[in-house]
Design an enzyme around this catalytic site. Structure first.
Site, mmCIF file in Angstrom:
data_model
loop_
_atom_site.group_PDB
_atom_site.id
_atom_site.type_symbol
_atom_site.label_atom_id
_atom_site.label_comp_id
_atom_site.label_asym_id
_atom_site.label_seq_id
_atom_site.Cartn_x
_atom_site.Cartn_y
_atom_site.Cartn_z
ATOM 1 N N LEU A 1 0.829 -1.215 0.000
ATOM 2 C CA LEU A 1 0.000 0.000 0.000
ATOM 3 C C LEU A 1 0.864 1.267 0.000
ATOM 4 O O LEU A 1 0.356 2.381 0.034
ATOM 5 C CB LEU A 1 -0.942 0.025 1.218
ATOM 6 C CG LEU A 1 -1.956 -1.126 1.271
ATOM 7 C CD1 LEU A 1 -2.886 -0.973 2.465
ATOM 8 C CD2 LEU A 1 -2.786 -1.197 -0.010
ATOM 9 N N TYR B 1 18.399 5.722 8.039
ATOM 10 C CA TYR B 1 17.873 5.164 6.789
ATOM 11 C C TYR B 1 19.033 4.646 5.931
ATOM 12 O O TYR B 1 19.017 3.513 5.438
ATOM 13 C CB TYR B 1 17.110 6.267 6.059
ATOM 14 C CG TYR B 1 16.491 5.886 4.740
ATOM 15 C CD1 TYR B 1 15.457 4.965 4.677
ATOM 16 C CD2 TYR B 1 16.917 6.490 3.553
ATOM 17 C CE1 TYR B 1 14.865 4.641 3.460
ATOM 18 C CE2 TYR B 1 16.322 6.181 2.340
ATOM 19 C CZ TYR B 1 15.301 5.256 2.301
ATOM 20 O OH TYR B 1 14.710 4.939 1.104
HETATM 21 C C1 AKB Z 1 13.431 9.296 0.716
HETATM 22 O O1 AKB Z 1 13.441 10.515 0.446
HETATM 23 O O2 AKB Z 1 13.604 8.836 1.851
HETATM 24 C C2 AKB Z 1 13.246 8.327 -0.425
HETATM 25 C C3 AKB Z 1 14.558 7.890 -0.971
HETATM 26 C C4 AKB Z 1 15.309 8.754 -1.901
HETATM 27 O O3 AKB Z 1 15.014 6.830 -0.648
HETATM 28 N N1 AKB Z 1 12.433 8.931 -1.432
#
Ligand code: AKB
Length: 324
Positions: free
Chosen positions: A10, A142
């Site tokens: 989703l 991330y």
């Molecule tokens: C984000 O901005 O976190 C994503 C990516 C570039 O991985 N769109």
């Protein structure tokens, strides 16, 4: 790929990828999963859908067995800005989900795809024409999960022979589903605001270039890579791909070609700006071009035109005069 299980269906990529895969491989051969169920959703209503928490390895294994899939596309993950706010959750979800998915792929001998990102690079990476193989020392949680994920995919390929493939996605722009908590999201918001209010305050600063791609190209890239012959892939996983690189001024100028009264100013968000500043300006995609013929179709102006046409229809707003 014949029968495919998708996690995170989703989300921004999943919702479009599921529909496209159902078109190509048949509705009942694409099993969509997500941690939540929502009302009036075409992915849920158009074919098989199951609730799945990707941190539950047993549940994922059971679903893959139940549907006898041969491919697993693992998309469920937190994006960069949210991951910076909740780093422990990002580690648990992004890494826990990925290792479970790779385990299921190993146990059932499945073909595998998971996306990495431009977020896997850091301030020490060459920012312009960033090479395929280069220094990766990201400074965000991330990014840490993305580099670790790339290495984990390589490990499962080398150690267990899991056919784990992937790309490093740039910012993805689409009119169908909003991204949830990324740094590149400004490049989606700007189109909504241009149509609704003819103005936008950018949370990313002037002069900040980032790689971007229109969603139809991203979806075709996944399918092309997954269908590529294994012996042709030297890199296998984490291919640099991009279709364009722009800063806020350039996307605003592209919008002004169709909505001349559009105005943009800045209200920079220091947290997301810091992330953007640590990412490359433009990637070198020659490995993807050479190894599996990556060839995006949309440049900035083509994408802008398509976004404005489709978004005005979706939001039931008048089409800009220049597009009538
Ligand atoms: C984000 O901005 O976190 C994503 C990516 C570039 O991985 N769109």
């Amino acid at each position: 790929m014949k029968k495919i299980l998708i996690t995170g269906c989703l989300g921004q990529i999943g919702s479009e990828l599921t529909m496209r895969l159902r078109e190509i491989y048949g509705t009942n051969n694409v099993i969509a999963t997500d941690i939540r169920r929502v009302e009036d959703n075409e992915v849920i209503e158009s074919g098989p859908f199951e609730l799945l928490d990707v941190t539950d390895h047993k549940a994922m294994l059971e679903l893959a067995k139940k549907y006898e899939v041969d491919t697993l596309i693992h998309l469920a993950a937190l994006l960069s800005a949210v991951a910076e706010q909740k780093p422990k959750l990002a580690w648990d979800l992004n890494m826990g989900g990925l290792v479970n998915a790779l385990e299921v792929a190993r146990e059932l001998n499945l073909k595998f795809f998971t996306p990495s990102s431009i977020g896997s690079f850091g301030p020490g990476t060459p920012a312009k024409n960033t090479p395929q193989d280069t220094l990766q020392r990201p400074t965000t949680m991330y990014g840490v999960t993305k580099v670790a994920g790339e290495l984990l995919c390589d490990y499962y390929f080398e150690k267990f022979g899991v056919d784990a493939r992937g790309v490093r996605f740039p910012g993805l722009i689409s009119y169908k589903t909003l991204p949830g908590g990324g740094t590149t999201d400004y490049a989606v918001e700007i189109y909504y605001e241009a149509l609704k209010n003819k103005k936008y305050s950018s949370f990313i600063d002037k002069g900040t270039h980032m790689d971007m791609m229109y969603m139809p190209d991203a979806i075709e890239a996944i399918i092309k890579l997954m269908e590529a012959d294994l012996p042709k892939l030297k890199h296998h996983n984490a291919f640099n791909i991009t279709a364009m690189s722009f800063d806020p001024e350039e996307i605003a100028d592209s919008i002004k070609k169709y909505i001349p009264e559009f105005k943009m100013d800045y209200n920079v968000d220091p947290a997301r700006q810091k992330i953007a500043d640590s990412w490359p300006d433009s990637l070198d995609c020659s490995a993807a071009e050479e190894e599996w013929d990556f060839s995006p179709k949309y440049n900035l102006d083509r994408m802008t035109k398509d976004m404005l046409i489709n978004l005005s229809e979706k939001l039931e707003l008048p089409l800009p005069n220049t597009l009538k």
